[in-house]
Motif scaffolding. Sequence first.
Motif, PDB file in Angstrom:
ATOM      1  N   VAL A 151      30.233  41.958  39.011  1.00  0.00           N
ATOM      2  CA  VAL A 151      31.572  41.891  39.887  1.00  0.00           C
ATOM      3  C   VAL A 151      32.446  40.559  38.771  1.00  0.00           C
TER       4      VAL A 151
ATOM      5  N   LEU B 146      35.068  37.573  39.628  1.00  0.00           N
ATOM      6  CA  LEU B 146      35.955  36.611  40.385  1.00  0.00           C
ATOM      7  C   LEU B 146      37.046  36.193  39.601  1.00  0.00           C
TER       8      LEU B 146
ATOM      9  N   PHE C 199      38.353  38.715  44.247  1.00  0.00           N
ATOM     10  CA  PHE C 199      37.378  39.347  44.088  1.00  0.00           C
ATOM     11  C   PHE C 199      37.314  41.084  43.881  1.00  0.00           C
TER      12      PHE C 199
ATOM     13  N   THR D 262      38.138  47.355  38.469  1.00  0.00           N
ATOM     14  CA  THR D 262      38.871  46.426  38.579  1.00  0.00           C
ATOM     15  C   THR D 262      40.240  46.929  37.587  1.00  0.00           C
TER      16      THR D 262
ATOM     17  N   VAL E 217      40.522  45.567  43.990  1.00  0.00           N
ATOM     18  CA  VAL E 217      40.145  44.026  44.147  1.00  0.00           C
ATOM     19  C   VAL E 217      41.021  43.315  45.574  1.00  0.00           C
TER      20      VAL E 217
ATOM     21  N   VAL F  19      35.514  34.963  53.423  1.00  0.00           N
ATOM     22  CA  VAL F  19      34.826  35.486  52.228  1.00  0.00           C
ATOM     23  C   VAL F  19      33.813  36.714  52.401  1.00  0.00           C
TER      24      VAL F  19
ATOM     25  N   ILE G  84      34.393  40.529  50.682  1.00  0.00           N
ATOM     26  CA  ILE G  84      33.374  41.314  49.991  1.00  0.00           C
ATOM     27  C   ILE G  84      33.142  42.918  50.499  1.00  0.00           C
TER      28      ILE G  84
ATOM     29  N   LEU H 163      26.261  35.739  46.415  1.00  0.00           N
ATOM     30  CA  LEU H 163      27.873  36.135  46.129  1.00  0.00           C
ATOM     31  C   LEU H 163      28.821  35.293  46.922  1.00  0.00           C
TER      32      LEU H 163
ATOM     33  N   ILE I 213      31.593  32.791  45.986  1.00  0.00           N
ATOM     34  CA  ILE I 213      33.249  32.950  45.927  1.00  0.00           C
ATOM     35  C   ILE I 213      33.725  31.549  46.917  1.00  0.00           C
TER      36      ILE I 213
ATOM     37  N   ASN J 236      34.051  36.680  34.477  1.00  0.00           N
ATOM     38  CA  ASN J 236      34.054  38.371  34.206  1.00  0.00           C
ATOM     39  C   ASN J 236      32.821  38.328  33.257  1.00  0.00           C
TER      40      ASN J 236
END
Lengths: 704, 704
Positions: free
Chosen positions: B590, B592, B606, B613, B619, B631, B635, B658, B662, B682
């Motif tokens: 993933v 962020l 996210f 992405t 996103v 948060v 997700i 996760l 975040i 990333n």
Amino acid sequence: MDLSRLFNPASIAVIGASQDERTISGQPIKYLRKHAFQGRVYAVNPKYTEVGGYPCFADIASLPETPDLAMMAVAAARVPAMIEACGRKGIRFVILFTAGFAEVGGEGIRLQDELAATARRYDIGIVGPNCQGIISTANDVYAGFGGPYEFRYKAGPLSLVSQSGGFGFAVANMAEDAGVGLRHIVSSGNEAVLGVLDFIDYFIDDPDSEVLAAYVEGLKDARRLLEVGRRALHRRKPILVWKVGNSEAGANAAASHTANLGGSAALYEAVFKQAGIVRVHDSLELADYAKAFQGGKLPKGRRMAAITVSGGAGVLVADELIAQGCEVQPLSPETTAKLRDVVPTFVKLSNPIDVTAGLFDREDMLEKALAALLDDPAIDGLAILVASITGKLAERVARQIAEAHARQDKPIVVWSSTRRSVAEEAYAIYEAARIPLYPSPVRAGQSLAMLSKYAAAVERVEGLAEAPPLVISRPDVRARLSGRTQDLSEFEATEVLAAYGIPVTRQRLARTAEEAAAHASELGFPVALKIQSPDIAHKTEAGGVRLSLNDRAAVAMAFAEIVANAGRNAPAAQIDGVLVQEMLAGGTEVILGVTNDSQFGPAVMFGLGGIFTEVLKDVTFRIAPVARPEVERMIREIRAFALLGGARGRPRADLRALADAIERLSALAMDLRDVVGEIDINPLIVFADGGGVRAVDALIKPRR
Amino acid sequence: MDLSRLFNPASIAVIGASQDERTISGQPIKYLRKHAFQGRVYAVNPKYTEVGGYPCFADIASLPETPDLAMMAVAAARVPAMIEACGRKGIRFVILFTAGFAEVGGEGIRLQDELAATARRYDIGIVGPNCQGIISTANDVYAGFGGPYEFRYKAGPLSLVSQSGGFGFAVANMAEDAGVGLRHIVSSGNEAVLGVLDFIDYFIDDPDSEVLAAYVEGLKDARRLLEVGRRALHRRKPILVWKVGNSEAGANAAASHTANLGGSAALYEAVFKQAGIVRVHDSLELADYAKAFQGGKLPKGRRMAAITVSGGAGVLVADELIAQGCEVQPLSPETTAKLRDVVPTFVKLSNPIDVTAGLFDREDMLEKALAALLDDPAIDGLAILVASITGKLAERVARQIAEAHARQDKPIVVWSSTRRSVAEEAYAIYEAARIPLYPSPVRAGQSLAMLSKYAAAVERVEGLAEAPPLVISRPDVRARLSGRTQDLSEFEATEVLAAYGIPVTRQRLARTAEEAAAHASELGFPVALKIQSPDIAHKTEAGGVRLSLNDRAAVAMAFAEIVANAGRNAPAAQIDGVLVQEMLAGGTEVILGVTNDSQFGPAVMFGLGGIFTEVLKDVTFRIAPVARPEVERMIREIRAFALLGGARGRPRADLRALADAIERLSALAMDLRDVVGEIDINPLIVFADGGGVRAVDALIKPRR
């Protein structure tokens, strides 16, 4: 069927006419009189000799002539006999208001079947049952009942048919409020005989029907939409379709309402694309788009410009045009130079060009600015945002826009936020010139973009004429599958695909471990082994698959295990053998499919494999046969196309081989349409450019 | 700032008032008189002693009292001096119509800065410049110029502010046509002093402003929208925002128009979610939603029912409700039993329930049916589709619906396709009872669903009060990054993440081949090596990365190669060393991120890695700080969430870890907001449930 006499009858009979004008059987006479129908009118009712000033006869047989059209609101049980009587009299069209047929189920279905059979025997075109009638404005035919018949509709180019009476008239009202006149309005009811497509078909040939519209809950003959739609497109008669019943709850309600089955949403979308039919989602959108088409001009491309007296409106129209796929590019140096001489010096010559209210200061400024923009060959259409001018100024501006609209062939849309009461003359000018005028810049932009999409569809669909779809005839395969009721095994299924030239994994069917090992040696290692049984649908779960076997011994051992697992998991299963398959490395997994829909016939699906299909539903459908250019559009229109097109450093996939496979699958679907119900190729692996494709697994279900 | 005196002034001065009522400086007097403003009015102009019947004074200083409000349309160059004079007189509010300020650039920007500084010195609230004025219906304050001031607006609960004068009035007109009355209308122009949020803030505290709306091209203080929006939500004052300027071309046009920079579309979307602001996309939608809120009732959940006299309308409303996230479930046995006793026997008791026009046959049928549906605790709101009834019947139905609306607290929306002219009394009843009436079932369904979404937002946002966001303070990290201008290397960046508790790949920085080999032994094989240099952004392309190194020798050799490649590809680069990293297997990638926006401040992003992405743009953003429940919604709201949630036989990912990451990134973004401009993690790898997460690569750019 030629419906001219239905929409322009010289004589009308009202069967079972009542003298009580509050009842459904009293109203048809009332409204023919109210709207001064010029033809001959007869009532039929043994109780009277006159109804509402028209002569009344005891029965249909006694009528002094064969009327072109009969209207009928007698009790449901008496309808079949009455239709029979109409038939014997030679009456060709009947509007049947009576409810209580297929929409109530049971006996109603039987009654409807009976009247439809009678109608067919006598070749009677029935509108209804359970409908609200028709209106034909040019001939003063107001043949129906209920509140909407109290009003007269302004004559104009829009002809519409609705499976719901209420909506037909709601749309007609909204169109009229938006300044669009009506030609024909049809409430088609249960469609025992005449359906939506029969009316659309007639409108296509009616010179005064220029814009066609339909409110559709479900079509029994949905595949015909493709042919009717394309014929309309060819004649440049746009069809606006408001199709409802997308959600599951919605679909149920639709089925209970018109006794039609709602076809699948995806297949409707496919046929709309393939025939250039414009989909709308509400009555206001339908009215907005009808107005845009009424302007009579289509853009040559999607490069749009906007001229505005309000910066905010310019932003809105640009946002909307771009969101809908148009381009809003900077103006060319030539056009910029021309405008520089025309508009106030502080104006920034961008697109949209915001000239501020100063645009109206000098009498010739707007005229010259419009000329500069419309003469620019890089501009395909224009939005003019005049905001809230009133009175004489609004009138002058409207006149200048009407002149610009008349002298050239690019579409123009106008936004005005002025209340009609303070700009009556201007509104009249826009309406007379058929210039699409909208009360919001968003709707002006949306309508201009829609014209551009329709123009693109015309080009796309007309282009298909030069690209006939691939045809493959394999009578041997058809014969082999004829009468088949069981699903085909993977081996059989891939054999069928191979017969139509779709590349499949190299494979052999083995019946013993030794045979399996020998096949593996021939194919080359590694290989995969898969149980083949019509009774085992989920091979992996049944322990029926082994992958990456690297030598003869491993193959022989895997064969024994697979057969043992099958025997344990499905003791009664018929085992055809074990498939020995080459293992393929690399490539991108896609899914191809065929569904043979009861209403649409065969359709082809394409999508990316795995999550893209199962989670993101990123798939696309076309009704078969699918010509090559349309196949290529399918490939490019999925959201994840970039994965095949070479995104993120991936090699570009072999798109030509993929298109070949889809084209061949379409040909297969047509050739086997009488015997195949469903096909799933999952996955088809697409290798890098030049590497071709290979169908790795396939399922074929016979048509049942 | 308390704006009461602006909207309800006891006295108004018009500076530079002209006797020519066709000019901008003549119109303010004209409209105060026309709409019979009850307070005192003074003109200021040395040329006259009287203007339009009001006394005229030579200059501001000579006014016999300090007016609550001054209006001004003098030439731009004279404005700063006039504002100064207003300040000396003690005037607290000025509406400034004059154009030629920031919107024209150059000297205009300087002039606007000057007048803003003067206003601040004297604490003057300026509306404008380059605005069209304000209207306050209850006090007959029509303080402006131009066509819209010709009309009187019906008083009501909607207060709106618009950055475009034209749109403000277009929206007001459309709302009024839809039956929604207005309280305040503000054209805010260039917003040199008072901006959209100042007006919204005031409306929140104004008891008679019940529904708030704004037309926004761009906000300079966009982050404040979060606080203002939440305050409004807490007071149950819905804010409808029509935000334009999404496309690139659109954004440019907006910037040239109001001299505001358009904030990023994604961040506006984030703040709308976080503050429960309702976004609209056109004036008609704004009017529709204002009408829905005017009903004054919010649903407790999203379970909706519909009762209809038209099957097609039932389908449409169900489709729309479901498409907008509502549920349209079958009716409960209890409700079905109650309805069975009420409606005609042939009616199928489904939801939507299609009772046909028979619903109106017996006087008490509708009443009882409405009671049965509204008393059902499993129904949160109701759509009533009455189609095209007229006259007395329409009136009776409207009265029954109004009674049902009044006696309970579930929202009701009504569809009627009747033209107003044949159901005047019914329309009047709906309006008096504030029952939202729509001309299409689609819009009725959409508006009811919007109420349900707003109610969910209220619950969601109010719930955040019990979940304060995580705060982490690391003055040491802040100090270390203070004054930094160069991007951080991967090593430094992951160290920063680790300082805030975000798990990162185990790693060591090596300066020699021997050191690298030793680190690798400690970390355990396999390892990856990556060059660390602030001058090499694309490590892989520069030959600066080696993966899957399995022993000390391979590590030492790779070290030498990497350093040699760096020397060849970027001879001048400063080399910090080579990073030795553990290699991780499995998990889902993933992304962020943090962006520190000039208008919104820090925001957190996210999405899933790779194609999700880069190609699918799947996103989501939130303005930081992001509390834990928010948060978790981030997700779950991406389209590809199923990939983390355990779709297609994948193990469920460690969603708790996760969410932790975040949440910590949000805390980091707040703590480092003065020093960090942008962060990209990333990928962050999310392992199967219980396996945690690991940031593998990260980029941090300082704030410049």
